[in-house]
Scaffold this motif. Structure first.
Motif, PDB file in Angstrom:
ATOM      1  N   TRP A 204       0.838  -1.322  -0.032  1.00 42.71           N
ATOM      2  CA  TRP A 204      -0.325  -0.045   0.050  1.00 42.71           C
ATOM      3  C   TRP A 204       1.132   1.137  -0.005  1.00 42.71           C
ATOM      4  CZ3 TRP A 204      -5.141  -1.592  -0.278  1.00 42.71           C
ATOM      5  CH2 TRP A 204      -5.391  -2.754   0.074  1.00 42.71           C
ATOM      6  N   PHE A 244     -10.424   2.605   1.507  1.00 48.41           N
ATOM      7  CA  PHE A 244      -9.205   2.315   2.224  1.00 48.41           C
ATOM      8  C   PHE A 244      -8.320   3.803   2.446  1.00 48.41           C
ATOM      9  CE2 PHE A 244      -8.226  -2.452   2.606  1.00 48.41           C
ATOM     10  CZ  PHE A 244      -9.437  -2.820   2.359  1.00 48.41           C
ATOM     11  N   ALA A 378      -7.305  -0.808   8.234  1.00 42.84           N
ATOM     12  CA  ALA A 378      -7.546  -1.833   7.169  1.00 42.84           C
ATOM     13  C   ALA A 378      -6.972  -2.432   6.069  1.00 42.84           C
ATOM     14  CB  ALA A 378      -8.786  -0.794   6.189  1.00 42.84           C
ATOM     15  N   CYS A 379      -5.750  -1.665   5.866  1.00 40.75           N
ATOM     16  CA  CYS A 379      -4.651  -2.632   5.212  1.00 40.75           C
ATOM     17  C   CYS A 379      -4.036  -3.404   5.987  1.00 40.75           C
ATOM     18  CB  CYS A 379      -3.622  -1.391   4.620  1.00 40.75           C
ATOM     19  SG  CYS A 379      -4.103  -0.210   3.697  1.00 40.75           S
ATOM     20  N   THR A 382      -6.537  -6.524   6.283  1.00 41.57           N
ATOM     21  CA  THR A 382      -6.615  -7.544   4.834  1.00 41.57           C
ATOM     22  C   THR A 382      -5.297  -8.052   4.824  1.00 41.57           C
ATOM     23  OG1 THR A 382      -7.761  -5.636   3.762  1.00 41.57           O
ATOM     24  CG2 THR A 382      -6.727  -7.205   2.545  1.00 41.57           C
TER      25      THR A 382
END
Length: 488
Positions: A204, A244, A378-379, A382
């Motif tokens: 990310w 995100f 959120a990253c 996941t």
């Protein structure tokens, strides 16, 4: 300088040629030795002829050898590069075909999901064989550069069980950065400074600066939505950016199979993908692309050989990490890149035993990672879902425990969104039986799996997926290339 580089899976012709020419762009490396090894004598001789032609055309003292005896190739090697695909396209076809019977529609299927997990089961025992040979016959403290997928699983096994100095390398970060630079109107990707972190294929861009100016979510969303091509090709990726707050490195199609939300129903798949190229979400897209590429190379080999006669142009050195890492280690010219290593404090909110992909610097002292990075929640969530699958998958591959393998597949985000436990149990049995030739650690489990399959009542369907394209003939490929050349 004089040292030896061994390339395992050198029959991956196009990629081997790229690595070879990149490395020879370093002026100090002209006199080194490349030892090529592959299970295919045919492919090995084809790539050796190409590399010999490059050496001859550029009047280099570089030595190139080729052998199917892997241990011989590794003797005295300082660096070992792996580009292997265990089972080739034959096994890969089962990674895509069998899950489709259970409703699991994959675009690539080589990292996690059902296909990636089974791919790891085939690769990991072979990776450990590589590591044993490296420990036995390569230079002391030789470095293992793994380019093969599933990246995290292979690298995890090599570090944890192979006990070899290993780094995993991928180009997803570079490609994502090039996209971002383009949509923001940069004249060169070098104008973009960024921190990109996570796990391979789920990294990310958590910090972005263009010519020193910080780029926020809203500006990036607007730039992508205004782009005439990416706004259409990267719909899913843009949606994840909106939700995100950060952009993912991975392509639209690849990212879709790591998440449980976009690829679980045929109507959702067609909503989010784009069929202009395989990488944007096509069912089995990479399998088709790989098959066409192999067929094209076999047919057009004389053209590839002729092209090898051109001089090496250092200005066209690619952004693949390998040559830059070797240059930094050998010459002390510092290189900054993104590398797959064991976490150990690199990312604060991911498990410490995981293989993470994050920024680091290379010099003569080795690869030095920037530590203490924290991902957006959120990253991290996941990534952790995939890490848990990776961990179970590695342990299953090492132990040959088919029940643990089934649990790993069951916990995969996309598989869990699509299939029931009964379907997963039967699917794994079917995949293990179909791929038994490449799964020696499960030989003891195959007879019972066959017995269960003979009695199973779980229904399957013959289905080509939501967005399947057939493999094109050489004539069709020629016509398409001619049309593109005329248009461009």
């Amino acid at each position: 300088m004089s040292f030896k580089i061994a390339i395992i899976g050198a029959g991956s012709v196009g990629f081997t040629k790229k690595l070879f020419t990149d490395i020879l762009c370093v002026r100090e490396f002209k006199g080194i030795e490349f030892a090529l090894t592959d299970v295919s004598e045919h492919n090995l001789q084809m790539i050796k002829a190409i590399l010999d032609r490059i050496v001859e055309a550029n009047k280099l003292p570089t030595k190139v050898t080729a052998t199917t005896d892997r241990r011989k190739a590794l003797e005295g090697a300082r660096y070992v590069i792996s580009c292997v695909r265990v089972g080739g396209l034959e096994a890969y076809a089962d990674d895509i075909r069998i899950p489709l019977k259970y409703g699991i529609d994959q675009c690539v299927g080589d990292t996690i999901c059902a296909g990636g997990i089974l791919y790891g089961q085939r690769n990991i025992p072979v990776i450990l064989d590589f590591c044993k040979d490296i420990r036995d016959v390569a230079e002391t403290d030789a470095k293992f550069l793994n380019y093969a997928n599933p990246m995290a699983m292979n690298t995890w096994a090599a570090i944890e069980y192979g006990k070899v100095d290993t780094v995993g390398l991928c180009h997803g970060v570079q490609h994502g950065a090039e996209q971002i630079a383009e949509v923001l109107g940069a004249k060169s990707p070098r104008e973009l400074d960024y921190v990109c972190s996570g796990i391979n294929h789920q990294t990310w861009f958590i910090e972005l600066r263009l010519n020193g100016r910080e780029i926020g979510k809203d500006e990036l969303v607007a730039a992508f939505e205004a782009h005439p091509v990416y706004s259409r090709q990267e719909k899913l990726r843009i949606d994840v950016l909106k939700r995100f707050g950060v952009y993912s490195t991975e392509s639209n199609g690849h990212l879709s199979e790591y998440l449980p939300w976009y690829r679980k129903r045929p109507d959702e798949i067609t909503r989010w993908i784009d069929m202009s190229d395989w990488i944007h979400g096509e069912t089995g897209g990479y399998l088709r692309y790989s098959t066409e590429t192999r067929n094209w190379f076999e047919t057009e080999y004389p053209q590839f050989l002729e092209a090898a006669s051109k001089p090496i142009d250092p200005s066209k050195r690619s952004n693949e990490h390998a040559s830059h890492i070797l240059e930094a280690l050998e010459t002390n010219r510092v290189y900054r890149g993104h590398f797959n290593v064991k976490n150990d404090g690199v990312i604060t909110n991911l498990p410490q035993d995981a293989i993470v992909e994050s920024p680091g610097f290379v010099d003569r002292f080795g690869i030095n990672m920037a530590a203490g990075i924290t991902l957006p929640e959120a990253c991290a969530a996941t990534c952790i879902s995939s890490i848990n699958v990776q961990r179970m998958s590695v342990h299953a591959a090492i132990s040959g425990d088919i029940d643990l393998l089934k649990l790993a597949v069951l916990h995969d985000p996309l598989v869990g969104a699509v299939s029931t436990p009964e379907e997963v149990w039967q699917m794994v049995d079917e995949m293990v039986v179909a791929e038994a030739a490449w799964l020696p650690q499960y030989a003891h489990a195959v007879p019972a799996a066959k017995e269960r399959l003979s009695k199973s009542r779980v229904k399957t369907r013959e289905w080509a997926g939501a967005a399947w394209r057939s493999v094109r003939s050489i004539e069709e490929l020629r016509a398409e290339k001619a049309a593109l050349k005329q248009a461009g």
